[in-house]
Structure formats: C-alpha cells, structure tokens
Design a protein around this motif. Sequence first.
Motif, PDB file in Angstrom:
ATOM      1  N   UNK A 221       0.825  -1.205   0.000  1.00 27.42           N
ATOM      2  CA  UNK A 221       0.000   0.000   0.000  1.00 27.42           C
ATOM      3  C   UNK A 221       0.862   1.260   0.000  1.00 27.42           C
ATOM      4  N   UNK A 222       1.991   1.217   0.710  1.00 31.46           N
ATOM      5  CA  UNK A 222       2.906   2.357   0.702  1.00 31.46           C
ATOM      6  C   UNK A 222       3.497   2.586  -0.685  1.00 31.46           C
ATOM      7  N   UNK A 223       3.937   1.517  -1.315  1.00 34.49           N
ATOM      8  CA  UNK A 223       4.565   1.610  -2.637  1.00 34.49           C
ATOM      9  C   UNK A 223       3.590   2.202  -3.658  1.00 34.49           C
ATOM     10  N   UNK A 224       2.374   1.654  -3.690  1.00 32.76           N
ATOM     11  CA  UNK A 224       1.399   2.125  -4.671  1.00 32.76           C
ATOM     12  C   UNK A 224       1.017   3.575  -4.401  1.00 32.76           C
ATOM     13  N   UNK A 225       0.802   3.929  -3.155  1.00 30.70           N
ATOM     14  CA  UNK A 225       0.453   5.314  -2.825  1.00 30.70           C
ATOM     15  C   UNK A 225       1.598   6.260  -3.163  1.00 30.70           C
ATOM     16  N   UNK A 226       2.838   5.821  -2.940  1.00 30.38           N
ATOM     17  CA  UNK A 226       4.005   6.655  -3.247  1.00 30.38           C
ATOM     18  C   UNK A 226       4.089   6.898  -4.756  1.00 30.38           C
ATOM     19  N   UNK A 227       3.925   5.837  -5.555  1.00 33.07           N
ATOM     20  CA  UNK A 227       3.996   5.986  -7.012  1.00 33.07           C
ATOM     21  C   UNK A 227       2.856   6.858  -7.524  1.00 33.07           C
ATOM     22  N   UNK A 228       1.660   6.677  -6.950  1.00 35.03           N
ATOM     23  CA  UNK A 228       0.534   7.519  -7.365  1.00 35.03           C
ATOM     24  C   UNK A 228       0.818   8.993  -7.059  1.00 35.03           C
ATOM     25  N   UNK A 229       1.485   9.251  -5.940  1.00 38.60           N
ATOM     26  CA  UNK A 229       1.859  10.628  -5.611  1.00 38.60           C
ATOM     27  C   UNK A 229       2.925  11.146  -6.575  1.00 38.60           C
ATOM     28  N   UNK A 230       3.842  10.284  -6.987  1.00 40.20           N
ATOM     29  CA  UNK A 230       4.868  10.689  -7.956  1.00 40.20           C
ATOM     30  C   UNK A 230       4.243  11.140  -9.271  1.00 40.20           C
ATOM     31  N   UNK A 231       3.144  10.500  -9.654  1.00 41.95           N
ATOM     32  CA  UNK A 231       2.497  10.836 -10.936  1.00 41.95           C
ATOM     33  C   UNK A 231       1.897  12.234 -10.927  1.00 41.95           C
ATOM     34  N   UNK A 232       1.744  12.812  -9.748  1.00 45.29           N
ATOM     35  CA  UNK A 232       1.238  14.181  -9.655  1.00 45.29           C
ATOM     36  C   UNK A 232       2.358  15.199  -9.815  1.00 45.29           C
ATOM     37  N   UNK A 233       3.614  14.723  -9.755  1.00 44.80           N
ATOM     38  CA  UNK A 233       4.757  15.621  -9.869  1.00 44.80           C
ATOM     39  C   UNK A 233       5.052  15.946 -11.330  1.00 44.80           C
ATOM     40  N   UNK A 234       5.756  17.037 -11.538  1.00 48.03           N
ATOM     41  CA  UNK A 234       6.158  17.453 -12.886  1.00 48.03           C
ATOM     42  C   UNK A 234       7.440  16.706 -13.254  1.00 48.03           C
ATOM     43  N   UNK A 235       7.281  15.492 -13.751  1.00 51.89           N
ATOM     44  CA  UNK A 235       8.419  14.649 -14.074  1.00 51.89           C
ATOM     45  C   UNK A 235       8.605  14.542 -15.577  1.00 51.89           C
ATOM     46  N   UNK A 236       9.835  14.253 -15.970  1.00 45.82           N
ATOM     47  CA  UNK A 236      10.123  14.044 -17.390  1.00 45.82           C
ATOM     48  C   UNK A 236       9.432  12.783 -17.892  1.00 45.82           C
ATOM     49  N   UNK A 289       7.007  13.003   0.880  1.00 43.44           N
ATOM     50  CA  UNK A 289       6.093  12.071   0.236  1.00 43.44           C
ATOM     51  C   UNK A 289       5.782  10.877   1.138  1.00 43.44           C
ATOM     52  N   UNK A 290       6.794  10.378   1.834  1.00 42.03           N
ATOM     53  CA  UNK A 290       6.561   9.253   2.751  1.00 42.03           C
ATOM     54  C   UNK A 290       5.610   9.671   3.873  1.00 42.03           C
ATOM     55  N   UNK A 291       5.810  10.880   4.400  1.00 40.22           N
ATOM     56  CA  UNK A 291       4.921  11.377   5.455  1.00 40.22           C
ATOM     57  C   UNK A 291       3.494  11.503   4.942  1.00 40.22           C
ATOM     58  N   UNK A 293       2.134   9.776   2.456  1.00 36.84           N
ATOM     59  CA  UNK A 293       1.621   8.427   2.226  1.00 36.84           C
ATOM     60  C   UNK A 293       1.179   7.797   3.547  1.00 36.84           C
ATOM     61  N   UNK A 294       2.003   7.897   4.556  1.00 38.86           N
ATOM     62  CA  UNK A 294       1.677   7.297   5.854  1.00 38.86           C
ATOM     63  C   UNK A 294       0.444   7.942   6.478  1.00 38.86           C
ATOM     64  N   UNK A 295       0.316   9.255   6.278  1.00 35.81           N
ATOM     65  CA  UNK A 295      -0.854   9.954   6.809  1.00 35.81           C
ATOM     66  C   UNK A 295      -2.134   9.505   6.107  1.00 35.81           C
ATOM     67  N   UNK A 296      -2.049   9.267   4.795  1.00 37.62           N
ATOM     68  CA  UNK A 296      -3.215   8.817   4.035  1.00 37.62           C
ATOM     69  C   UNK A 296      -3.613   7.397   4.387  1.00 37.62           C
ATOM     70  N   UNK A 297      -2.607   6.541   4.620  1.00 44.24           N
ATOM     71  CA  UNK A 297      -2.885   5.131   4.888  1.00 44.24           C
ATOM     72  C   UNK A 297      -3.301   4.895   6.332  1.00 44.24           C
ATOM     73  N   UNK A 298      -2.839   5.755   7.229  1.00 45.33           N
ATOM     74  CA  UNK A 298      -3.148   5.590   8.644  1.00 45.33           C
ATOM     75  C   UNK A 298      -2.288   4.510   9.275  1.00 45.33           C
ATOM     76  N   UNK A 299      -2.533   4.168  10.510  1.00 47.20           N
ATOM     77  CA  UNK A 299      -1.710   3.181  11.220  1.00 47.20           C
ATOM     78  C   UNK A 299      -1.911   1.770  10.666  1.00 47.20           C
TER      79      UNK A 299
END
Length: 299
Positions: A221-236, A289-291, A293-299
């Motif tokens: 769940x952390x990995x997928x949420x992190x990648x989904x957050x990356x897709x919101x960034x202005x990346x090449x 981003x990790x913070x 993700x963890x906040x969105x996923x909860x404990x």
Amino acid sequence: MIETVDDVQALLEAGDYVAERRLATVVFLALRLERPLFLEGEAGVGKTEVAAVLARQLGRRLVRLQCYEGLDVASALYEWDYPRQMMEIRLAEAAGQPDREHLAADVFDERFLIRRPLLQALTEDPAGPPVLLIDELDRTDAPFEAFLLEVLSDFQVSIPELGTIRAERPPIVVITSNRTREIHDAVKRRCLYHWVDYPDLHRELAIVHRRVPQLMDRLGRQVVAFVQALRERDLYKVPGVAETIDWSRALTALDTLSLDPDIVRDTLGAVLKYQEDLERMDLQEIEALIARVNAELGP
C-alpha cells in the motif's frame, strides 16, 4: 468459451491481468466482432500485456511485430532467403544448366520464403487464429500505416511470385500506441478504440499483489500510494504500472518491511528512469512524500 463481458474479465484475471469493466467490454467486442483492438495510452500501463494474456489464456500463438522508425514491408511481411536461393541456382547449374523458367519457379517456392510477423499471423494455425500484436505503431511512419491499412481491411496480402495469401479466419489483432504522434484516422476507423489510463490506487494495488504475491500488505500500500503521488509531480517520465511492479520486486528482494527515506533513495532508480527526475526527488522531497503516504494510509 467467451460468451459475455464477465467471461472476458474472468479470463484476463485468470492471467493475472486486473482489467476495468470498460476494457473488458472492448476486448469482448473485438473478439465477438473479429475487429482489431487499438489500445492507446502512456508507456507502462499494460497495453502490450493484454495481447500476451489473451494469447496465453486462449491457447493461441502470439505473433509480435515490434514497430520502429524505418520499419518496412520486408521486415513486417516477408522476404526471400536469397543465400539459399543462390545456392539452389548454383547446384542446379552444376547439375546441367536446367531451364531458366523452371529454375525461377523452383527458387521462388515457399521453401525459400521467410515469413515475417504479418504473414505469420495470416497463416492458419491448428490452435486457432493467432494473436497479432502490433506494438507501438506510433513509432512507424505514414507509408507503413497505409500498407497496414490494406492488410487490416481484407486480412490478405499479395506476393507476386506466389499469388494472394488470405487468412481463413482473421487473427486477433491488438495494436498499441504510446501516442508519441497521432495515428491516421483511417487505421483507427477499422479498430475498436480504448484509452488505457493509469489505474486508481485500489486496482493498482490488486495488480501489484497479483504480480508480486510475496509483497507485504502494508509495504504494498505504501509503494502504490508513493507511485501515485509521484504521478502528480512534474516529471520528465511519469512511472507506469510496470515500474510499480519492478519497485515492489526490488523492495521484496531487499527484505524491506516499510518505506523509509534511505531505502527509497537507494531504490528509486527502479521507478524513475531519467537523471533529471531523480535529481528532483531529493531527500527532503522523499521524506515529505513518505509522510503524506503514511498519513493517508493511517496506522
């Protein structure tokens, strides 16, 4: 037997492909109507895998035509085995100079024909019509598109020395494009079209667990949420589902239990493939981003 859209969805899921309902519907229609399927979308979202799963689950041969700039008819359709033909001619001459017309007919025989992917797909197969994957059509040019249009219209080709070769039953055709350029409307009109988008978090998580079953649930769940957050960034280059799977496998190989800034920084090359994007993701950005993700996923 494929009788309903639900059958297609079950077929794809049995091949570890988690498809949304709209994709399953257009695949069902392509099979039922014997129409080519045109899948467009960003790289790494699973377009090519649709053809691979269909071939595997239907027990059909997969014929892949990988497109590239400069692809010509000889590379896609057929060419003659000139070295073997020359050898045949020399052997015939050594045996006593046979009649030229007879020799020409002999060397332009199917024995010397090299079948490239398009011709292979038109050839009858005991298992049934093969799955023809025309991958990344947007990498080719307009003349090849015009030729492909002719093939898709009648599923037949003409070889001057042999005549017309026509498929007894049309192959299952899947065409993919990363939309680096627009494909001509005439090609799209002959196909059923579907845009393959990035999956939402729940579907991407299901895909990752299918492909990396040993992945810990919390880490997944952390990995997928992190990648989904990356897709919101202005990346090449925004990471696709393929990168999410690769990263999950890398973290599993390292016996990772949870994302932390150090492990993300050390393994981010499995997700981002350009130096400019890696430089944007400094330690402070990774921690933020990790913070999140963890906040969105909860404990």
